[in-house]
Scaffold this motif. Sequence first.
Motif, PDB file in Angstrom:
ATOM      1  N   PRO A 153      38.169  39.835  31.922  1.00 14.65           N
ATOM      2  CA  PRO A 153      39.044  40.091  33.078  1.00 14.65           C
ATOM      3  C   PRO A 153      38.747  41.422  33.761  1.00 14.65           C
ATOM      4  N   LEU A 154      38.364  42.425  32.978  1.00 15.43           N
ATOM      5  CA  LEU A 154      38.024  43.720  33.579  1.00 15.43           C
ATOM      6  C   LEU A 154      36.731  43.628  34.378  1.00 15.43           C
TER       7      LEU A 154
ATOM      8  N   ALA B  87      35.541  40.938  35.785  1.00 13.16           N
ATOM      9  CA  ALA B  87      35.833  40.156  36.989  1.00 13.16           C
ATOM     10  C   ALA B  87      36.553  41.019  38.025  1.00 13.16           C
ATOM     11  N   LEU B  88      37.474  41.843  37.588  1.00 14.42           N
ATOM     12  CA  LEU B  88      38.190  42.743  38.482  1.00 14.42           C
ATOM     13  C   LEU B  88      37.233  43.742  39.116  1.00 14.42           C
ATOM     14  N   ASN B  89      36.354  44.313  38.322  1.00 13.70           N
ATOM     15  CA  ASN B  89      35.411  45.308  38.816  1.00 13.70           C
ATOM     16  C   ASN B  89      34.440  44.716  39.828  1.00 13.70           C
ATOM     17  N   PHE B  90      34.108  43.456  39.703  1.00 13.37           N
ATOM     18  CA  PHE B  90      33.152  42.825  40.599  1.00 13.37           C
ATOM     19  C   PHE B  90      33.847  42.079  41.731  1.00 13.37           C
ATOM     20  N   GLY B  91      35.151  42.233  41.846  1.00 14.66           N
ATOM     21  CA  GLY B  91      35.915  41.544  42.884  1.00 14.66           C
ATOM     22  C   GLY B  91      35.442  41.852  44.292  1.00 14.66           C
ATOM     23  N   PHE B  92      34.901  43.057  44.497  1.00  9.95           N
ATOM     24  CA  PHE B  92      34.426  43.420  45.828  1.00  9.95           C
ATOM     25  C   PHE B  92      33.347  42.457  46.311  1.00  9.95           C
ATOM     26  N   ALA B  93      32.506  42.001  45.397  1.00 12.13           N
ATOM     27  CA  ALA B  93      31.415  41.100  45.789  1.00 12.13           C
ATOM     28  C   ALA B  93      31.981  39.754  46.245  1.00 12.13           C
ATOM     29  N   ARG B  94      32.997  39.269  45.558  1.00 14.17           N
ATOM     30  CA  ARG B  94      33.614  38.004  45.954  1.00 14.17           C
ATOM     31  C   ARG B  94      34.221  38.119  47.355  1.00 14.17           C
ATOM     32  N   ALA B  95      34.879  39.257  47.599  1.00 14.66           N
ATOM     33  CA  ALA B  95      35.480  39.482  48.912  1.00 14.66           C
ATOM     34  C   ALA B  95      34.410  39.528  49.995  1.00 14.66           C
ATOM     35  N   ARG B  96      33.277  40.131  49.707  1.00 12.58           N
ATOM     36  CA  ARG B  96      32.199  40.217  50.698  1.00 12.58           C
ATOM     37  C   ARG B  96      31.529  38.857  50.911  1.00 12.58           C
ATOM     38  N   VAL B  97      31.419  38.049  49.874  1.00 11.45           N
ATOM     39  CA  VAL B  97      30.869  36.695  50.025  1.00 11.45           C
ATOM     40  C   VAL B  97      31.782  35.891  50.956  1.00 11.45           C
TER      41      VAL B  97
END
Length: 162
Positions: A21-22, A24-34
């Motif tokens: 979960p950490l 995934a949270l840390n990489f959330g920026f990439a999902r938002a940019r996709v």
Amino acid sequence: MPKNIPSYDLSTVLEGPDPAPLLALNFGFARARVLSAALELGVFTELARAPRTSAALAGALRCDGEAVRRLLDALTELGLVRGDDASGREVTELSRAHLVEGGPGFLGEHFAEVLAQWDSWGGLADLVRSGRRGGDLGDPGARGLHRGMFGGAFALAARVAT
């Protein structure tokens, strides 16, 4: 064992809390940019018109075919697109409901509003250190007067209200 590689007690790693979960949270920026890139390019709207391969979609969007394929792979992993290049890609039910321009549940304007705050959020630690009040949200009288501002909240609130 090489000097620069830490040694682990495998039982500690396997029995401790799962860090997924950490990560995934840390990489959330990439999902938002996709999501942002796909909305900006009109990927969901084009795929809603007709399923197609990444090469065909790239032609319609006037983009690089390999880059579109990688973007579609990411969107597939996020559950926003389904299919592959052999059978063609298409939008999922969730994407059709909320990511296709012109649809009654379109949230693209809301996502654009949130992503416009990207740089401001980058200074959060400095604001916490200093205690300064941060962020220019514009004229208070104009906030929330366009469809995108609270579009995302409505979809959640309507479900709770009913």
